[in-house]
Design an enzyme around this catalytic site. Structure first.
Site, short mmCIF file in Angstrom:
data_model
loop_
_atom_site.label_atom_id
_atom_site.label_comp_id
_atom_site.label_asym_id
_atom_site.label_seq_id
_atom_site.Cartn_x
_atom_site.Cartn_y
_atom_site.Cartn_z
N ASP A 47 1.82 13.00 4.25
CA ASP A 47 2.19 14.41 4.47
C ASP A 47 1.31 14.84 5.65
O ASP A 47 0.84 13.99 6.42
CB ASP A 47 1.93 15.24 3.20
CG ASP A 47 2.53 16.66 3.29
OD1 ASP A 47 3.75 16.79 3.15
OD2 ASP A 47 1.78 17.62 3.52
N LYS B 148 2.13 15.71 -6.03
CA LYS B 148 1.56 15.95 -4.70
C LYS B 148 0.05 15.81 -4.82
O LYS B 148 -0.50 16.02 -5.90
CB LYS B 148 1.92 17.37 -4.20
CG LYS B 148 1.89 17.52 -2.71
CD LYS B 148 3.16 17.02 -2.03
CE LYS B 148 2.99 16.99 -0.53
NZ LYS B 148 4.26 16.71 0.15
#
Ligand code: NDP
Length: 442
Positions: A161, A121
């Protein structure tokens, strides 16, 4: 020393990361006790330590010619079962704790999909809200000017995201291509004309609803006529709403960080198309819904969980549904909670859902459709081919059914109730853990 205490002491000031590790440990540590090979190889201890963390300066010029400085990150958590894969988040709250929690969850989620993807991430504390397109472009270019050396189509493949949609992916892809002088599938969520996959924008929201349908099927029930409360109004919320409506449910709420709208008559396909245009083209706020549909209500600075519903789908951000909200939902007869967002329910809320035998599905299972279709985008890029929507949607459907079945396999309780959280945690863990044992102490 107690393992969890040790992890806590090693990672001070990282509450979200510790929360995620503890929630997973609740199911994994007892599982490890009866499967001692995982203990001997210290698999959980190793999984809680990122393989690599990159933190870097992102300097860029705003439209007034002022120098702006943000911080960029990439957390490469685990590559045991495939190249690192996970989204980039641009939001002022982004910090190391949040990205480590997301990368940890991503590792288990990617494993659940059955596709060969490791967990990662990244992102930045940059806030795209209120910035011009040119400012966003300059930021993305500066961000990629550092990130490019740490990623690659066989190494690490980021996606979007919160705050990173097709505009940001496009600017970052353009810069990567310019620096590397090669056209590869290094990012997913690309535009359809330049390597993107059909159904990728819809995948997280659609996948969430396919999962809920599987649970309903196990109860000999369907979505028809069910009242659905959704939070958020971004990518995941929009397509969770779209698929719910297509399946005959009545969606009554959407939200953003300023509050939520309640449309008792139901948000129809036509109203939703208006919302998508509002959010994606005009970049407006959800309260503007009332300008177009004055019969709806807006609740400033509130979350939708006080509304009576059968199904609650938190699709905004972490810790947006607490114990008070959970009690209210349970009291109002809500039977299903599917997390479109990552860790939107607090630990206390999750305990209440499990105690009340609400069908609660954690994000790592319920929202895995997004990364699953990102995996399919990587496959199509490698094949230099593009599949029709129907084919991608069918595969997404199969993958979500597969994740549901894995959760049932590892989460079925003695009384027949399925603890989807336990099922997702153990189901995601086993494949990564076995690969780590095979690959030795690295
Ligand atoms: P978007 O940026 O498209 O939308 C985010 C939505 O959540 C917006 O409505 C935003 O409101 C709201 N929101 C964000 N932060 C907060 C906050 N602190 N408080 C209240 N509302 C907030 O993001 P996505 O839809 O892509 O992501 C939503 C969630 O889903 C995240 O948890 C993400 O990690 C998760 N997810 C996303 C996937 C994807 O494919 N996109 C895949 C799997 C999970 P506002 O505009 O006011 O900020």
């Amino acid at each position: 020393m107690n393992l969890l205490k040790e992890i806590e002491e090693k990672n001070p000031y990282q509450p979200e990361f510790i929360q995620a590790v503890k929630e997973v440990a609740e199911h994994i540590l007892p599982y490890i006790e009866v499967n001692p090979k995982y203990k001997k190889h210290k698999i959980f201890d190793r999984m809680a330590e990122p393989e690599r963390v990159i933190i870097f300066r992102v300097a860029w010029l705003d439209d007034a010619g002022e120098i702006q400085i943000n911080r960029g990150y990439r957390v490469q958590m685990n590559s045991a079962i495939g190249p690192y894969k996970g989204g980039l988040r641009f939001h002022p709250t982004v910090n190391l704790s949040i990205l480590k929690f997301l990368a940890f969850e991503q590792t288990l989620k990617n494993s659940l999909t059955g596709l060969p993807m490791g967990g990662a991430k990244g992102g930045s504390d940059f806030n795209p809200k209120g910035k011009s397109d040119n400012e966003v472009m300059r930021f993305c270019q500066s961000f990629m000017t550092e990130l490019y050396r740490h990623i690659g189509h066989n190494l690490d493949v980021p996606a979007g995201d919160i705050g990173v949609g097709k505009r940001e992916i496009a600017y970052m892809f353009g810069q990567y291509k310019k620096i590397k002088n090669e056209f590869t599938g290094v990012l997913t969520g690309k535009g359809l004309g330049w390597g993107g996959s059909k159904i990728r924008p819809e995948a997280t929201g659609y996948g969430l609803i396919y999962f809920i349908q599987e649970i309903l099927k196990s109860q000999e029930d369907t979505l028809v006529g069910k009242v659905v409360a959704i939070s958020g109004s971004g990518n995941v919320a929009q397509y969770a709403a779209e698929k719910s409506i297509q399946c005959g449910a009545k969606v009554v709420t959407l939200s953003d960080s300023e509050g939520f709208i309640y449309d008792e008559t139901g948000i129809t396909a036509e109203k939703l198309a208006w919302v998508i245009e509002l959010k994606e083209v005009r970049r407006g706020r959800i309260k503007e819904y009332l300008d177009q549909y004055p019969e709806a209500k807006f609740f400033a600075n509130e979350r939708p969980w006080k509304v009576k519903c059968d199904i609650a789908l938190p699709c905004a951000t972490e810790n947006e549904l607490d114990d008070k909200d959970a009690k209210q939902l349970i009291a109002n007869g809500c039977k299903y909670v599917g997390e479109g967002a990552n860790m939107p329910s607090t630990s206390e809320a999750v305990s209440l859902f499990n105690k009340a035998k609400v069908f609660y599905v954690p994000g790592k299972a319920a929202n895995a459709g997004g990364v699953a279709v990102s995996g399919l985008e990587m496959t199509q890029n490698s094949l230099r081919y593009s599949w029709f929507s129907e084919k991608v949607d069918d595969r997404l459907h199969l993958i979500m059914k597969g994740i549901h079945d894995t959760c049932v396999r590892y989460g079925k309780q003695a009384d027949g109730h399925v603890n989807y959280e336990q099922g997702a945690n153990i189901g995601g863990f086993v494949k990564v853990a076995d690969a780590m044992i095979d690959q030795g102490v690295v």
